[in-house]
Design a protein around this motif. Structure first.
Motif, PDB file in Angstrom:
ATOM      1  N   SER A   1      45.458  43.405  51.973  1.00 18.89           N
ATOM      2  CA  SER A   1      46.669  42.610  51.783  1.00 18.89           C
ATOM      3  C   SER A   1      47.831  43.525  51.439  1.00 18.89           C
ATOM      4  O   SER A   1      47.627  44.653  50.982  1.00 18.89           O
ATOM      5  N   MET A   2      49.037  43.044  51.684  1.00 14.41           N
ATOM      6  CA  MET A   2      50.218  43.794  51.300  1.00 14.41           C
ATOM      7  C   MET A   2      51.439  42.891  51.329  1.00 14.41           C
ATOM      8  O   MET A   2      51.389  41.788  51.901  1.00 14.41           O
ATOM      9  N   THR A   3      52.486  43.363  50.688  1.00 12.70           N
ATOM     10  CA  THR A   3      53.753  42.635  50.673  1.00 12.70           C
ATOM     11  C   THR A   3      54.844  43.521  51.240  1.00 12.70           C
ATOM     12  O   THR A   3      55.003  44.664  50.812  1.00 12.70           O
ATOM     13  N   LEU A   4      55.566  42.987  52.203  1.00 15.99           N
ATOM     14  CA  LEU A   4      56.750  43.648  52.740  1.00 15.99           C
ATOM     15  C   LEU A   4      57.956  43.135  51.961  1.00 15.99           C
ATOM     16  O   LEU A   4      58.149  41.917  51.825  1.00 15.99           O
ATOM     17  N   GLN A   5      58.727  44.077  51.453  1.00 17.17           N
ATOM     18  CA  GLN A   5      59.864  43.701  50.619  1.00 17.17           C
ATOM     19  C   GLN A   5      61.149  43.626  51.440  1.00 17.17           C
ATOM     20  O   GLN A   5      61.359  44.401  52.370  1.00 17.17           O
ATOM     21  N   CYS A   6      61.989  42.657  51.071  1.00 17.25           N
ATOM     22  CA  CYS A   6      63.302  42.510  51.691  1.00 17.25           C
ATOM     23  C   CYS A   6      64.293  42.082  50.621  1.00 17.25           C
ATOM     24  O   CYS A   6      64.001  41.173  49.834  1.00 17.25           O
TER      25      CYS A   6
ATOM     26  N   ASP B   1      66.098  38.241  47.130  1.00 20.20           N
ATOM     27  CA  ASP B   1      64.821  38.764  47.593  1.00 20.20           C
ATOM     28  C   ASP B   1      64.026  37.748  48.403  1.00 20.20           C
ATOM     29  O   ASP B   1      63.987  36.562  48.076  1.00 20.20           O
ATOM     30  N   PHE B   2      63.333  38.253  49.425  1.00 14.12           N
ATOM     31  CA  PHE B   2      62.539  37.373  50.287  1.00 14.12           C
ATOM     32  C   PHE B   2      61.323  38.170  50.790  1.00 14.12           C
ATOM     33  O   PHE B   2      61.303  38.663  51.910  1.00 14.12           O
ATOM     34  N   PRO B   3      60.293  38.325  49.957  1.00 13.72           N
ATOM     35  CA  PRO B   3      59.122  39.104  50.370  1.00 13.72           C
ATOM     36  C   PRO B   3      58.219  38.354  51.348  1.00 13.72           C
ATOM     37  O   PRO B   3      58.122  37.122  51.303  1.00 13.72           O
TER      38      PRO B   3
ATOM     39  N   THR C   1      60.215  47.371  59.158  1.00 18.49           N
ATOM     40  CA  THR C   1      58.984  47.964  58.641  1.00 18.49           C
ATOM     41  C   THR C   1      57.984  48.018  59.788  1.00 18.49           C
ATOM     42  O   THR C   1      57.684  46.990  60.393  1.00 18.49           O
ATOM     43  N   ARG C   2      57.501  49.222  60.056  1.00 16.95           N
ATOM     44  CA  ARG C   2      56.513  49.374  61.128  1.00 16.95           C
ATOM     45  C   ARG C   2      55.136  49.297  60.503  1.00 16.95           C
ATOM     46  O   ARG C   2      54.795  50.101  59.623  1.00 16.95           O
ATOM     47  N   LEU C   3      54.321  48.326  60.934  1.00 14.13           N
ATOM     48  CA  LEU C   3      53.003  48.090  60.356  1.00 14.13           C
ATOM     49  C   LEU C   3      51.918  48.317  61.397  1.00 14.13           C
ATOM     50  O   LEU C   3      51.986  47.793  62.499  1.00 14.13           O
ATOM     51  N   LEU C   4      50.934  49.115  61.009  1.00 11.76           N
ATOM     52  CA  LEU C   4      49.770  49.373  61.860  1.00 11.76           C
ATOM     53  C   LEU C   4      48.530  48.894  61.119  1.00 11.76           C
ATOM     54  O   LEU C   4      48.280  49.324  59.988  1.00 11.76           O
ATOM     55  N   VAL C   5      47.779  47.992  61.740  1.00 10.86           N
ATOM     56  CA  VAL C   5      46.550  47.480  61.138  1.00 10.86           C
ATOM     57  C   VAL C   5      45.360  47.982  61.957  1.00 10.86           C
ATOM     58  O   VAL C   5      45.253  47.697  63.155  1.00 10.86           O
TER      59      VAL C   5
ATOM     60  N   PRO D   1      58.106  48.918  52.696  1.00 13.97           N
ATOM     61  CA  PRO D   1      58.273  50.321  53.098  1.00 13.97           C
ATOM     62  C   PRO D   1      58.799  50.430  54.523  1.00 13.97           C
ATOM     63  O   PRO D   1      58.937  49.416  55.195  1.00 13.97           O
ATOM     64  N   LYS D   2      59.056  51.622  54.994  1.00  9.24           N
ATOM     65  CA  LYS D   2      59.479  51.830  56.380  1.00  9.24           C
ATOM     66  C   LYS D   2      58.283  51.846  57.312  1.00  9.24           C
ATOM     67  O   LYS D   2      58.383  51.464  58.478  1.00  9.24           O
ATOM     68  N   PHE D   3      57.164  52.323  56.796  1.00  7.11           N
ATOM     69  CA  PHE D   3      55.964  52.434  57.625  1.00  7.11           C
ATOM     70  C   PHE D   3      54.758  52.217  56.738  1.00  7.11           C
ATOM     71  O   PHE D   3      54.728  52.675  55.600  1.00  7.11           O
ATOM     72  N   GLN D   4      53.751  51.498  57.280  1.00  6.29           N
ATOM     73  CA  GLN D   4      52.550  51.224  56.503  1.00  6.29           C
ATOM     74  C   GLN D   4      51.343  51.145  57.429  1.00  6.29           C
ATOM     75  O   GLN D   4      51.444  50.552  58.514  1.00  6.29           O
TER      76      GLN D   4
END
Lengths: 113, 114
Positions: free
Chosen positions: B18-23, B73-75, B109-113, B8-11
């Motif tokens: 857990s999560m997967t960033l898609q590319c 693809d390269f997640p 992708t901007r990620l905030l944890v 996604p663009k932001f998460q």
């Protein structure tokens, strides 16, 4: 180990003035050198790259950089700044092995009217 | 061509999720790589791939997994997110000779944890 140092995290220039962004690198082998630009909320895009063909490299948007081996430098210049040049600029180096790319910390350019 | 796309663009994640960033890229590039961007530190290489089925670690691989089953693809997987993984993540691709060539970057992708 290769590394990149960009002098100055922020640079402020007046519109029409010279833009000079400094980059020094360390590499044990002849380097491949790059300048990338990042506009707000976008990915990076290539400005120019040095691949040993010529020491003065011309890029897009009027930017150029000069490779100086004796000074291990690859400074970026533009004779006359435009408002659209406001962005963050990154210098990067890759060695002959080509198995890694190392970026400098970046320099954010502010252009004043 | 769409070039390099990321979702996604932001998460926002909670610690431990857990999560997967898609590319994905449509330029038939062999090299793909993941970077994280943190203020004052430029971009740091997390993992990269020189072709389908081949991956290797970069400068900051801990806490991240990757796989490359197709050229396109390269997640990037975060198995148990930590606040230290708050960052902007960029995927990039390039032709043969990888890091000696121009890198084509996705929008990030901007990620905030939390």
């Amino acid at each position: 180990a290769q590394s990149v140092t960009q002098l100055g995290s922020h640079v402020s220039v007046s519109e029409g003035a010279l833009v000079l962004l400094r980059c020094n690198y360390s590499s044990s082998v002849p380097p491949y050198l790059f300048w990338y630009v990042q506009y707000p909320n976008q990915g990076l895009q290539l400005l120019l790259k040095y691949t040993s063909a010529a020491t003065l490299v011309k890029g897009i948007n009027g930017f150029e950089a000069e490779f100086k081996k004796s000074e291990t430098s690859f400074h970026l210049t533009k004779p006359s700044a435009h408002m659209s040049d406001a962005a963050e600029y990154f210098c990067a180096v890759s060695g002959a092995a080509g198995n890694k790319l190392t970026f400098g910390g970046g320099t954010r350019v502010l252009v004043k009217p | 061509n769409a070039g390099v796309t990321q979702t996604p663009k932001f998460q926002v994640l909670k610690t431990g999720q857990s999560m997967t960033l898609q590319c994905a890229q449509d330029m038939n590039h062999e090299y793909m790589s993941w970077y994280r961007q943190d203020p004052g530190m430029g971009l740091r290489l997390i993992h990269y791939s020189v072709g389908a089925g081949i991956t290797d670690q970069g400068e900051v691989p801990n806490g991240y997994n990757v796989s490359r089953s197709t050229t396109e693809d390269f997640p990037l997987r975060l198995l148990s997110a930590a606040p230290s993984q708050t960052s902007v993540y960029f995927c990039a691709s390039s032709v043969d000779r990888g890091f000696q060539e121009t890198q084509y970057f996705g929008p990030g992708t901007r990620l905030l944890v939390l």
